[in-house]
Scaffold this active site. Structure first.
Site: not given
Ligand code: NAD
Ligand code: USQ
Length: 392
Positions: A144, A179, A181-182, A185
């Site tokens: 991320t 966070s 979560y972050h 990664k």
């Molecule tokens: P998502 O939750 O929809 O997809 C993740 C999938 O992995 C889910 O289907 C879940 O059931 C499965 N999973 C989780 N833990 C598991 C485990 N231990 N064993 C087997 N399966 C498991 O999330 P997403 O939005 O599709 O994101 C996918 C990936 O991309 C994540 O790693 C997320 O951190 C990363 N990512 C997402 C975004 C975004 O904006 N959606 C941005 C940056 C990075």
């Molecule tokens: N935000 C608002 N209002 C909302 C929701 C979010 O102002 O209703 C703000 C948040 O405070 C933050 C920004 O928007 O500053 C982004 O938040 P987000 O919820 O869209 O994204 P984030 O929590 O950062 O996480 C998402 C994905 C995560 C991925 C990440 C990429 O859920 O899996 O890793 O985006 S990044 O942000 O580049 O780290």
């Protein structure tokens, strides 16, 4: 290629599996339905009516004539993962299978521990399985942009040249994630880089920005192929959330000053980036990092685009900032490099009012499915005492 998509039932994993299958690759999906389970836990649901995985797989077979292999299990369980890697023998593993929500990881101790255990142990298991059963496989890991945080200098793609006391070296860019979560990664990145160095594995760490969008070339071919789309405080991303709020007439929930700047990309470009990465693998022992996003916006700019597009469609959209539930800079410098995927041939789909209008139209089809009391954020980054003091 033989491509294994870990997390292939998720928002990004499902369309990715379809994309590679459509291109003629042999695709396997691994998932344990954790994402579906979180929504049962929190009383929320995907806006789009997603089908059970087996039904989606059958629908894809009907539409395309192609098979997807499915492995249901938890990658933190090595006795499950090891035979999958050994028997499927992937040329590339695309690893999405992690807990992806920052707010979920900040709910309490248990959710922070769960997030880091699930993400770090799953990835560690994968590294050992690859070392022992598929050492030439290309690991494509979803990281991320949030690993870097928001430093007051330009963000490089993974590495920065440092000059110190007359000597210099190219070192990992400093990480200041926002966070638990972050942070998971960041821990993954360190473990992966070490495994490449120690065992000669090859890996691309995709530091992805915030993804928006619903439809991809493959998912629009049949309604049963639609991917999930969330809007709740936990499992949403900002633009997707603002679009749903516009459709249901809820004020757009910009947190704080709205000057938080992030990298964003269309879900179609996630697929393009992952495909370009798979087609251009790193050398043996190489650990490389691509910053995967196409444009930078402040949160307020996103809200303004949605408000304009909503007005065009006759929706009454109002932007109403609310106190930021997170601990983050609400206004800051942000300039992140993102040239490596462009150099490989990425042709971005940029954000436009027309694109937002098309998202709003899809959302309007499903507006009756919105769980209304899951819009306003309740999870905060601050401990209870600090919250009470802030209110006083
Ligand atoms: P998502 O939750 O929809 O997809 C993740 C999938 O992995 C889910 O289907 C879940 O059931 C499965 N999973 C989780 N833990 C598991 C485990 N231990 N064993 C087997 N399966 C498991 O999330 P997403 O939005 O599709 O994101 C996918 C990936 O991309 C994540 O790693 C997320 O951190 C990363 N990512 C997402 C975004 C975004 O904006 N959606 C941005 C940056 C990075
Ligand atoms: N935000 C608002 N209002 C909302 C929701 C979010 O102002 O209703 C703000 C948040 O405070 C933050 C920004 O928007 O500053 C982004 O938040 P987000 O919820 O869209 O994204 P984030 O929590 O950062 O996480 C998402 C994905 C995560 C991925 C990440 C990429 O859920 O899996 O890793 O985006 S990044 O942000 O580049 O780290």
């Amino acid at each position: 290629m033989r491509i294994l998509v870990l997390g292939g039932d998720g928002y990004l994993g499902w369309p990715t599996a379809l994309r590679f299958s459509a291109r003629g690759h042999e695709v396997g999906i691994v998932d344990n339905f954790l994402r579906r389970h979180y929504h049962v836990e929190l009383g929320t649901d995907s806006l789009t009516p997603i089908r059970p995985l087996q039904e989606r797989v059958r629908a894809w077979h009907e539409v395309s004539g192609r098979e997807l292999q499915v492995f249901i299990g938890d990658i933190t369980d090595y006795s499950f993962l090891e035979p999958v890697i050994r028997d499927f023998a992937p040329d590339a593993v695309i690893h999405y299978a992690e807990q992806p929500s920052a707010p979920y990881s900040m709910m309490d101790r248990a959710h922070a521990v769960f997030t880091q255990t699930n993400n770090v142990v799953g990835t560690l298991n994968l590294l050992f399985a690859l070392r022992d059963h598929a050492p030439d496989c290309h690991l494509i890991k979803l990281g991320t942009m949030g690993e870097y945080g928001t430093p007051n200098i330009d963000i490089e793609e993974g590495f920065i040249e440092i000059h110190h006391n007359g000597r210099s070296d190219i070192l990992p860019f400093p990480k200041q994630p926002g966070s638990f979560y972050h942070l998971s990664k960041v821990h993954d990145s360190h473990n992966i880089q070490f495994a490449c160095r120690a065992w000669g594995l090859r890996c691309t760490d995709l530091n992805q920005g915030v993804v928006y969008g619903i439809e991809t070339e493959e998912t629009v071919q049949d309604e049963r192929l639609i991917t999930r789309f969330d809007y709740d405080e936990c499992f949403r991303t900002a633009l997707n959330r603002f679009c749903v709020q516009a459709v249901i007439g809820h004020p757009l929930t910009v947190y704080g000053k709205g000057g938080q700047t992030r990298g964003f990309l269309n879900i179609k470009d996630t697929l393009q980036c992952v495909e370009l990465t798979a087609n251009n693998p790193p050398a043996e022992g190489e650990y490389r990092v691509f910053n995967q996003f196409t444009e930078q916006f402040t949160v307020m700019q996103l809200a303004e685009v949605v408000a304009k597009a909503g007005t065009e469609l006759g929706l009454r959209t109002e932007i109403r900032p609310i106190p930021d539930p997170r601990v983050e800079q609400e206004e800051h410098y942000y300039n992140a490099k993102h040239t490596k995927l462009i150099d490989l041939g990425l042709k971005p789909h940029y954000l436009s009012e027309e694109l937002v209008e098309s998202m709003l139209r899809v959302i309007q089809r499903y507006r009756d499915r919105v769980v209304m009391d899951r819009i306003v954020p309740r999870i905060t980054w601050r401990p209870a005492r600090a919250r009470e003091e802030a209110i006083a």
